[in-house]
Design a protein around this motif. Structure first.
Motif, PDB file in Angstrom:
ATOM      1  N   THR A  62      -2.648   7.811-106.717  1.00 31.02           N
ATOM      2  CA  THR A  62      -3.153   7.588-108.088  1.00 31.02           C
ATOM      3  C   THR A  62      -3.527   8.926-108.629  1.00 31.02           C
ATOM      4  OG1 THR A  62      -5.365   7.274-107.057  1.00 31.02           O
ATOM      5  CG2 THR A  62      -4.056   5.158-107.661  1.00 31.02           C
ATOM      6  N   VAL A  63      -3.302   9.100-109.758  1.00 35.42           N
ATOM      7  CA  VAL A  63      -3.741  10.440-110.527  1.00 35.42           C
ATOM      8  C   VAL A  63      -4.412   9.956-111.786  1.00 35.42           C
ATOM      9  CG1 VAL A  63      -2.594  12.345-112.020  1.00 35.42           C
ATOM     10  CG2 VAL A  63      -1.672  11.394-109.798  1.00 35.42           C
ATOM     11  N   ALA A  64      -5.408  10.658-112.123  1.00 34.69           N
ATOM     12  CA  ALA A  64      -6.022  10.367-113.602  1.00 34.69           C
ATOM     13  C   ALA A  64      -6.149  11.510-114.462  1.00 34.69           C
ATOM     14  CB  ALA A  64      -7.487   9.822-113.312  1.00 34.69           C
ATOM     15  N   ALA A  71      -9.282   9.352-124.417  1.00 31.70           N
ATOM     16  CA  ALA A  71      -8.972   8.285-123.682  1.00 31.70           C
ATOM     17  C   ALA A  71      -8.496   8.658-122.125  1.00 31.70           C
ATOM     18  CB  ALA A  71      -7.680   7.248-124.047  1.00 31.70           C
ATOM     19  N   THR A  72      -8.930   8.098-120.929  1.00 41.53           N
ATOM     20  CA  THR A  72      -8.694   8.398-119.759  1.00 41.53           C
ATOM     21  C   THR A  72      -7.800   7.590-119.328  1.00 41.53           C
ATOM     22  OG1 THR A  72     -11.035   9.163-119.225  1.00 41.53           O
ATOM     23  CG2 THR A  72      -9.564   8.515-117.288  1.00 41.53           C
ATOM     24  N   TYR A  73      -6.793   8.231-118.352  1.00 43.13           N
ATOM     25  CA  TYR A  73      -5.601   7.636-117.890  1.00 43.13           C
ATOM     26  C   TYR A  73      -5.417   7.673-116.332  1.00 43.13           C
ATOM     27  CZ  TYR A  73      -3.509   7.044-122.414  1.00 43.13           C
ATOM     28  OH  TYR A  73      -3.163   6.803-123.939  1.00 43.13           O
ATOM     29  N   LEU A  74      -5.238   6.347-115.728  1.00 44.08           N
ATOM     30  CA  LEU A  74      -4.926   6.349-114.250  1.00 44.08           C
ATOM     31  C   LEU A  74      -3.765   5.774-114.152  1.00 44.08           C
ATOM     32  CD1 LEU A  74      -6.249   6.379-111.449  1.00 44.08           C
ATOM     33  CD2 LEU A  74      -7.108   3.928-111.745  1.00 44.08           C
ATOM     34  N   PHE A  75      -3.099   6.554-113.354  1.00 47.76           N
ATOM     35  CA  PHE A  75      -1.593   6.110-112.980  1.00 47.76           C
ATOM     36  C   PHE A  75      -1.340   5.875-111.514  1.00 47.76           C
ATOM     37  CE2 PHE A  75      -1.124   8.848-116.755  1.00 47.76           C
ATOM     38  CZ  PHE A  75      -0.408   8.142-117.391  1.00 47.76           C
ATOM     39  N   GLY A  76      -0.572   5.011-110.935  1.00 50.20           N
ATOM     40  CA  GLY A  76      -0.411   5.019-109.551  1.00 50.20           C
ATOM     41  C   GLY A  76       1.161   5.087-109.333  1.00 50.20           C
ATOM     42  N   ASP A  77       1.329   4.747-107.983  1.00 44.69           N
ATOM     43  CA  ASP A  77       2.934   4.945-107.429  1.00 44.69           C
ATOM     44  C   ASP A  77       3.209   6.283-107.724  1.00 44.69           C
ATOM     45  OD1 ASP A  77       2.813   2.408-106.593  1.00 44.69           O
ATOM     46  OD2 ASP A  77       3.400   1.600-108.504  1.00 44.69           O
TER      47      ASP A  77
END
Length: 134
Positions: A62-64, A71-77
């Motif tokens: 995961t990366v934020a 806005a804050t984003y959280l990405f996975g995979d």
């Protein structure tokens, strides 16, 4: 656009399903190097650091992305071997979004479909502002 530092957080606890490999540290090193290569447009405005856990364990790594008033984003995979270009492209895009807000179709490559969360920027109003909105 806010002049505050933009931050990218990378989970260092995530591990690939069924294995002991923790790709976070590798991802941090590759991302820092790629951002330097994108200088001065991106690198100077971003700080990359590791975080122990962002609760995206079922979708490692995961990366934020975070900045004040955005806005804050959280990405996975996220894969350190194949997703660096998309992460750098989003950093460039995110840096110039006034409020950080974009749709999935606006994001580059794999990041269109791997968002785990988009958290609106905090809105803080004082009692004085609430009494006199002008």
């Amino acid at each position: 656009m806010t002049t505050d530092k933009h931050r990218i957080f990378v989970c260092t606890s995530c591990r690939h399903k069924g294995g002991d490999c923790r790709p976070g540290h590798d991802l941090i090193a590759k991302l820092q190097e790629a951002l330097k290569g994108a200088a001065p447009l991106v690198a100077d405005g971003f700080e990359v650091s590791g975080i122990a856990c962002m609760a995206g364990c079922s979708r490692p790594c995961t990366v934020a992305y975070r900045a004040n008033e955005k806005a804050t984003y959280l990405f996975g995979d996220i894969d350190p071997q194949t997703d660096i270009d998309d992460l750098v492209a989003f950093a460039e895009q995110y840096r110039f979004l006034d409020d950080g807000w974009c749709t999935s179709g606006d994001r580059p490559g794999k990041l269109r479909r791997t968002a785990l969360a988009r958290i609106p920027a905090a809105m803080i109003a004082t009692e004085t502002e609430m009494a006199d909105p002008s």
